[in-house]
Design a protein around this motif. Structure first.
Motif, short mmCIF file in Angstrom:
data_model
loop_
_atom_site.label_atom_id
_atom_site.label_comp_id
_atom_site.label_asym_id
_atom_site.label_seq_id
_atom_site.Cartn_x
_atom_site.Cartn_y
_atom_site.Cartn_z
N GLU A 67 43.88 34.42 36.85
CA GLU A 67 43.38 35.59 36.11
C GLU A 67 43.54 36.86 36.92
OE1 GLU A 67 41.02 35.95 32.33
OE2 GLU A 67 42.87 35.14 33.09
N SER A 68 43.24 36.79 38.20
CA SER A 68 43.37 37.97 39.06
C SER A 68 44.81 38.47 39.12
CB SER A 68 42.87 37.63 40.47
OG SER A 68 43.10 38.70 41.35
N GLN A 69 45.74 37.55 39.31
CA GLN A 69 47.14 37.94 39.41
C GLN A 69 47.70 38.42 38.08
OE1 GLN A 69 49.08 34.50 41.00
NE2 GLN A 69 48.35 34.85 43.10
N ASN A 70 47.34 37.75 36.98
CA ASN A 70 47.94 38.08 35.69
C ASN A 70 47.35 39.37 35.10
OD1 ASN A 70 48.63 36.15 32.64
ND2 ASN A 70 49.49 38.05 33.38
N VAL A 71 46.05 39.60 35.32
CA VAL A 71 45.42 40.79 34.76
C VAL A 71 45.43 41.95 35.75
CG1 VAL A 71 43.32 41.66 33.64
CG2 VAL A 71 44.00 39.30 33.30
N GLY A 72 45.57 41.63 37.04
CA GLY A 72 45.57 42.67 38.05
C GLY A 72 44.17 43.13 38.43
N LYS A 73 43.21 42.22 38.36
CA LYS A 73 41.82 42.58 38.67
C LYS A 73 41.40 41.96 39.99
CE LYS A 73 40.11 40.95 34.91
NZ LYS A 73 39.13 40.62 33.85
N PRO A 74 40.35 42.48 40.61
CA PRO A 74 39.88 41.92 41.88
C PRO A 74 39.47 40.46 41.72
CG PRO A 74 38.90 44.07 41.50
CD PRO A 74 39.61 43.69 40.23
N ILE A 75 39.73 39.67 42.75
CA ILE A 75 39.42 38.24 42.69
C ILE A 75 37.93 38.00 42.52
CG2 ILE A 75 39.29 38.02 45.21
CD1 ILE A 75 40.70 35.37 42.76
N SER A 76 37.09 38.86 43.06
CA SER A 76 35.64 38.66 42.93
C SER A 76 35.22 38.72 41.47
CB SER A 76 34.88 39.71 43.75
OG SER A 76 35.24 41.01 43.32
N GLY A 77 35.77 39.68 40.73
CA GLY A 77 35.46 39.77 39.30
C GLY A 77 35.97 38.57 38.54
N ALA A 78 37.18 38.13 38.88
CA ALA A 78 37.77 36.98 38.19
C ALA A 78 36.94 35.72 38.45
CB ALA A 78 39.21 36.78 38.66
#
Length: 202
Positions: A67-78
């Motif tokens: 999710e982090s890589q595909n959406v480009g969001k911080p890993i903590s949020g994912a």
């Protein structure tokens, strides 16, 4: 479909794009799986959803990284979002056997209301919280005995595809959860217009 990490613009996957034909095939598989899934005893459906929730927990770090890589969001949020996905499936596993009808006294007798599954439901998911929103739609659909065709945003399909694999691993039969990866103007349009799709969650 070229899938990129929007934070780095790195290409992370190349996928075949679903069109009308592939969408029709997914709906046909879901329609074929519906009678047997509808007839699965509520307690057994609940058990399968609990197993899916457990698998989401066990694969939490993997799902969060996807999710982090595909959406480009911080890993903590994912990571936090994946935890909520497991909670959703746990919740609906507990709700399966509490979906009851009503009995209403009327003049001359009793009126009974039964809730029944609709059949194939089309579930269209946006790009920003793909796994979370997929679970919000998929959990109640499966709990109530429907089969589903998930159409993630073509920009962010990877976690939805992985979730479909975990559904199979949990023991949910083939065809009950289908995923089509394609443009909304093609695959999504066909899904909402398809005569065998009983309901659309958008």
């Amino acid at each position: 479909v070229t899938v990129v990490n929007p934070a780095t613009e790195e290409r992370i996957a190349e996928l075949e794009q679903a069109g009308v034909e592939e969408t029709d095939a997914a709906v046909a598989r879901a329609k074929g799986a519906f009678p047997a899934w509808r007839d699965v005893a509520p307690n057994d459906r609940a058990r399968l959803l609990r197993r899916l929730a457990t698998l989401v927990e066990e694969h939490g770090e993997e799902l969060a990284r996807i999710e982090s890589q595909n959406v480009g969001k911080p890993i903590s949020g994912a990571r936090g979002e994946v935890g909520m996905v497991a909670q959703v499936f746990h919740f609906y596993a507990g709700a399966v056997d509490k979906h009851r009808g009503d009995t209403i006294p009327v003049a001359g007798g009793v009126a009974a209301t039964f809730h029944e599954p609709l059949g194939v439901v089309g579930l269209i998911v946006p790009w920003n919280f793909p796994l979370n929103i997929a679970s919000w739609k998929l959990g109640p659909a499966l709990a109530c005995g429907n089969t589903a065709v998930l159409k993630p945003a073509e920009l962010t399909p990877l976690s939805t595809l992985r979730l479909a694999e975990l559904c199979l691993e949990a023991g949910i039969p083939e065809g009950v959860v289908e995923v089509v990866v394609g443009k909304g103007s093609v695959a999504g349009q066909r899904l909402v217009e398809h005569p065998d799709v009983a309901k659309v969650g958008f």
